[in-house]
Motif scaffolding. Sequence first.
Motif, mmCIF file in Angstrom:
data_model
loop_
_atom_site.group_PDB
_atom_site.id
_atom_site.type_symbol
_atom_site.label_atom_id
_atom_site.label_comp_id
_atom_site.label_asym_id
_atom_site.label_seq_id
_atom_site.Cartn_x
_atom_site.Cartn_y
_atom_site.Cartn_z
ATOM 1 N N THR A 142 41.546 36.756 52.048
ATOM 2 C CA THR A 142 40.916 35.882 53.043
ATOM 3 C C THR A 142 39.485 35.625 52.597
ATOM 4 O O THR A 142 38.961 36.326 51.735
ATOM 5 C CB THR A 142 40.896 36.546 54.440
ATOM 6 O OG1 THR A 142 40.234 37.812 54.336
ATOM 7 C CG2 THR A 142 42.300 36.759 54.973
ATOM 8 N N CYS A 143 38.836 34.626 53.214
ATOM 9 C CA CYS A 143 37.488 34.261 52.751
ATOM 10 C C CYS A 143 36.426 35.191 53.314
ATOM 11 O O CYS A 143 35.354 35.337 52.732
ATOM 12 C CB CYS A 143 37.188 32.809 53.102
ATOM 13 S SG CYS A 143 36.772 32.533 54.846
ATOM 14 N N GLY A 144 36.692 35.789 54.479
ATOM 15 C CA GLY A 144 35.733 36.732 55.054
ATOM 16 C C GLY A 144 34.571 36.093 55.790
ATOM 17 O O GLY A 144 33.800 36.799 56.446
ATOM 18 N N VAL A 145 34.409 34.772 55.689
ATOM 19 C CA VAL A 145 33.235 34.138 56.293
ATOM 20 C C VAL A 145 33.563 33.032 57.299
ATOM 21 O O VAL A 145 32.691 32.603 58.042
ATOM 22 C CB VAL A 145 32.274 33.564 55.212
ATOM 23 C CG1 VAL A 145 31.736 34.684 54.328
ATOM 24 C CG2 VAL A 145 32.980 32.509 54.355
ATOM 25 N N LEU B 229 44.508 33.773 60.499
ATOM 26 C CA LEU B 229 44.390 32.312 60.571
ATOM 27 C C LEU B 229 43.306 31.774 59.637
ATOM 28 O O LEU B 229 42.929 30.603 59.731
ATOM 29 C CB LEU B 229 44.068 31.890 62.020
ATOM 30 C CG LEU B 229 45.084 32.332 63.079
ATOM 31 C CD1 LEU B 229 44.624 31.893 64.470
ATOM 32 C CD2 LEU B 229 46.469 31.776 62.778
ATOM 33 N N CYS B 230 42.799 32.605 58.730
ATOM 34 C CA CYS B 230 41.712 32.194 57.818
ATOM 35 C C CYS B 230 41.989 30.825 57.199
ATOM 36 O O CYS B 230 43.098 30.545 56.744
ATOM 37 C CB CYS B 230 41.566 33.235 56.708
ATOM 38 S SG CYS B 230 40.422 32.737 55.408
ATOM 39 N N ASP B 231 40.947 29.992 57.179
ATOM 40 C CA ASP B 231 41.090 28.647 56.609
ATOM 41 C C ASP B 231 41.421 28.686 55.119
ATOM 42 O O ASP B 231 41.971 27.734 54.584
ATOM 43 C CB ASP B 231 39.776 27.860 56.800
ATOM 44 C CG ASP B 231 39.569 27.456 58.252
ATOM 45 O OD1 ASP B 231 40.578 27.227 58.950
ATOM 46 O OD2 ASP B 231 38.398 27.375 58.682
HETATM 47 ZN ZN LIG Z 1 38.390 33.081 56.447
#
Ligand SMILES: [Zn+2]
Length: 327
Positions: free
Chosen positions: A90-93, A104-106
Motif C-alpha cells: 500500500t502507499c501508506g500516505v 481501499l488504498c488508491d
Molecule cells: Zn494508500
Amino acid sequence: MHAQLLTAARQPLVAAELPAPRPGRQQVLIAVRACAVCRTDLHVVDGELVDPKLPLVPGHEIVGIVVEKGEAADRFAVGDRVGVPWLGGTCGVCDYCRGGQENLCDRARFTGYQIDGGYAELTVADERYCFAIDPRYGDVEAAPLMCAGLIGYRTLRMAGDGRRLGIYGFGAAAHIVAQVARHQGRRIFAFTRPGDVAAQDFARSLGAEWAGDSTALPPEPLDAALIFAPVGPLVPAALAATRKGGTVVCGGIHMSDIPTFPYRILWEERVLRSVANLTRRDAEEFLALAPEAGVRTETVTYPLARANDALGDLRSGALQGAAVLVP
Ligand SMILES: [Zn+2]
Ligand SMILES: [Zn+2]
C-alpha cells in the motif's frame, strides 16, 4: 524455478522455468511450501478481473520459508515460516491508508495479480505484508487461512454480531467462517447450489444447523447473510431471507450482474454492502483467533504442475474445502 504462468486471460496456465527472483530492500525470498487456490485466481485467469500483470505467476494464499532477505528486511529470520496474503503493498500516505482503511488504498498492489505470487517454487514478498503462522498448523492446512480465512473473517465482521447467520456458497471461505461463527456461538444456515446434497452435508458437518438450496427460505429469518458465491441473483435471495434491519455482505471480488429486485426486500433498514481486500489488522486478528477457535481447514492437494486441474475443480464446484498447490 518451476512456475505456473498466466500468459493471457482465458488461456490455461503454462508450465515455465523462470530465473529465481531476488529480494528487494524490504523483501524476503520465500521457498513456497503450499499455495491455496482462491476463487479470485479464477476471476483473474478467466479475465473477469482486468489488467493483471502479464505474464503472471498467480497465487495469493502462500505459506513458505524465508530463505533470503533484502538488506533492509529485519522482521523475519532466515528459516522462519511466513504467510503471504492478497494485500501485497500500500502507499501508506493516501486518505484510506491513514484512516485505517488500507484495504481501499488508491495505490494498493495485490499478490498474484500485480505482483507475482505463489504458483511457483520461490516467491518474493514485502516483509511488511507477511505474517507468522501459528505452529499448530501444517503448511498445507495453513494456506487457505491466508485469503479464504482472512477475507472470510472480514466479511463476518462486517455482518455485525447477529446470531442467525446465513452463508451463501459453501466453499473454502465459508467452511472456515462457519467454524469461527460457531466458536462465537452463532447459528449457521447454509445455502448451496440447488440440489448440491454433498455441499449441504459438508456444511452440516461444520456446524450448520440447517442447510438447503439457495432458492429456499431458511426456517427463521436471518440476522445477517454472507455471500461467497460469485452469483448476482443471490443478492435478492439473501435480502429476502434477512430480517428487518439485517445486513447482507458480499464477500467476493467479482459477481455476475445482480438482477433488479423490488425495493420492499431492501426496505425496513436492511443493509447491503461489500467487502474489499483486507487490512494487515484483519490478518493479525484472524491468524491469532483461528487456532484459539480450533479452526481446521479441509484441503485437497495438487502438485504445482496440476494447477489447471485445481482451477478446473474449483470452477466446477466439485471441491469441498480448499484446493492447495504443493511445489
Ligand atoms: Zn494508500
Ligand atoms: Zn483470495
